[in-house]
Design a protein around this motif. Structure first.
Motif, mmCIF file in Angstrom:
data_model
loop_
_atom_site.group_PDB
_atom_site.id
_atom_site.type_symbol
_atom_site.label_atom_id
_atom_site.label_comp_id
_atom_site.label_asym_id
_atom_site.label_seq_id
_atom_site.Cartn_x
_atom_site.Cartn_y
_atom_site.Cartn_z
ATOM 1 N N ARG A 1 -0.714 -0.667 -4.338
ATOM 2 C CA ARG A 1 -2.086 -0.175 -4.332
ATOM 3 C C ARG A 1 -2.089 1.292 -3.929
ATOM 4 O O ARG A 1 -1.404 1.695 -2.981
ATOM 5 C CB ARG A 1 -2.925 -0.989 -3.350
ATOM 6 N N VAL A 2 -2.890 2.087 -4.630
ATOM 7 C CA VAL A 2 -3.049 3.514 -4.315
ATOM 8 C C VAL A 2 -3.919 3.646 -3.084
ATOM 9 O O VAL A 2 -5.054 3.164 -3.054
ATOM 10 C CB VAL A 2 -3.704 4.266 -5.502
ATOM 11 N N CYS A 3 -3.383 4.272 -2.036
ATOM 12 C CA CYS A 3 -4.119 4.485 -0.795
ATOM 13 C C CYS A 3 -4.066 5.959 -0.404
ATOM 14 O O CYS A 3 -3.179 6.679 -0.840
ATOM 15 C CB CYS A 3 -3.513 3.649 0.341
ATOM 16 N N SER A 4 -5.004 6.354 0.438
ATOM 17 C CA SER A 4 -5.027 7.763 0.867
ATOM 18 C C SER A 4 -4.049 8.015 1.987
ATOM 19 O O SER A 4 -3.503 7.134 2.584
ATOM 20 C CB SER A 4 -6.424 8.155 1.324
ATOM 21 N N GLN B 1 -7.207 6.100 -9.099
ATOM 22 C CA GLN B 1 -8.131 6.323 -7.988
ATOM 23 C C GLN B 1 -7.652 5.500 -6.790
ATOM 24 O O GLN B 1 -6.906 4.531 -6.942
ATOM 25 C CB GLN B 1 -9.538 5.855 -8.371
ATOM 26 N N LEU B 2 -8.130 5.838 -5.614
ATOM 27 C CA LEU B 2 -7.823 5.046 -4.425
ATOM 28 C C LEU B 2 -8.266 3.609 -4.664
ATOM 29 O O LEU B 2 -9.349 3.364 -5.198
ATOM 30 C CB LEU B 2 -8.527 5.626 -3.198
ATOM 31 N N GLY B 3 -7.420 2.662 -4.327
ATOM 32 C CA GLY B 3 -7.734 1.248 -4.499
ATOM 33 C C GLY B 3 -7.195 0.640 -5.778
ATOM 34 O O GLY B 3 -7.150 -0.582 -5.914
ATOM 35 N N ASP C 1 0.847 -1.193 0.000
ATOM 36 C CA ASP C 1 0.000 0.000 0.000
ATOM 37 C C ASP C 1 0.879 1.239 0.000
ATOM 38 O O ASP C 1 1.800 1.359 0.811
ATOM 39 C CB ASP C 1 -0.916 0.018 1.220
ATOM 40 N N SER D 1 0.588 5.319 0.247
ATOM 41 C CA SER D 1 -0.269 6.454 0.562
ATOM 42 C C SER D 1 0.132 7.664 -0.279
ATOM 43 O O SER D 1 1.296 8.062 -0.283
ATOM 44 C CB SER D 1 -0.153 6.799 2.043
ATOM 45 N N GLU E 1 -6.685 12.061 -3.155
ATOM 46 C CA GLU E 1 -7.687 11.202 -3.789
ATOM 47 C C GLU E 1 -7.220 10.590 -5.110
ATOM 48 O O GLU E 1 -7.614 9.487 -5.447
ATOM 49 C CB GLU E 1 -8.954 12.018 -4.063
#
Length: 75
Positions: A72-75, A59-61, A9, A11, A15
């Motif tokens: 994975r793109v996370c906030s 996008q997130l996720g 993940d 961060s 968004e």
């Protein structure tokens, strides 16, 4: 049958982020030239599919794969 690589993940503190930026930010590639080449040659996958757009908005996720590494793109 091989097991897929674990997903790390990353961060991004927001968004959305562009694919080219994310590849560098996540440490998958170290320069804009390398990013451009890897994407044009079809070595970058987003959610399991080749994506040839450096400017694609992630996008997130979303899960980005390159050379056996998955992030994975996370906030």
């Amino acid at each position: 049958m091989t097991n897929p690589a674990p997903i790390d993940d990353i961060s991004i503190g927001g968004e959305m982020i562009r694919l080219g930026q994310f590849l560098k930010f996540a440490g998958l590639l170290d320069s804009g030239g390398n990013v451009k080449e890897a994407i044009i040659e079809g070595h970058v996958f987003v959610n399991g599919e080749v994506d040839l757009r450096r400017g694609r908005q992630l996008q997130l996720g979303d899960i980005v794969s390159f050379e056996g590494r998955r992030v994975r793109v996370c906030s």
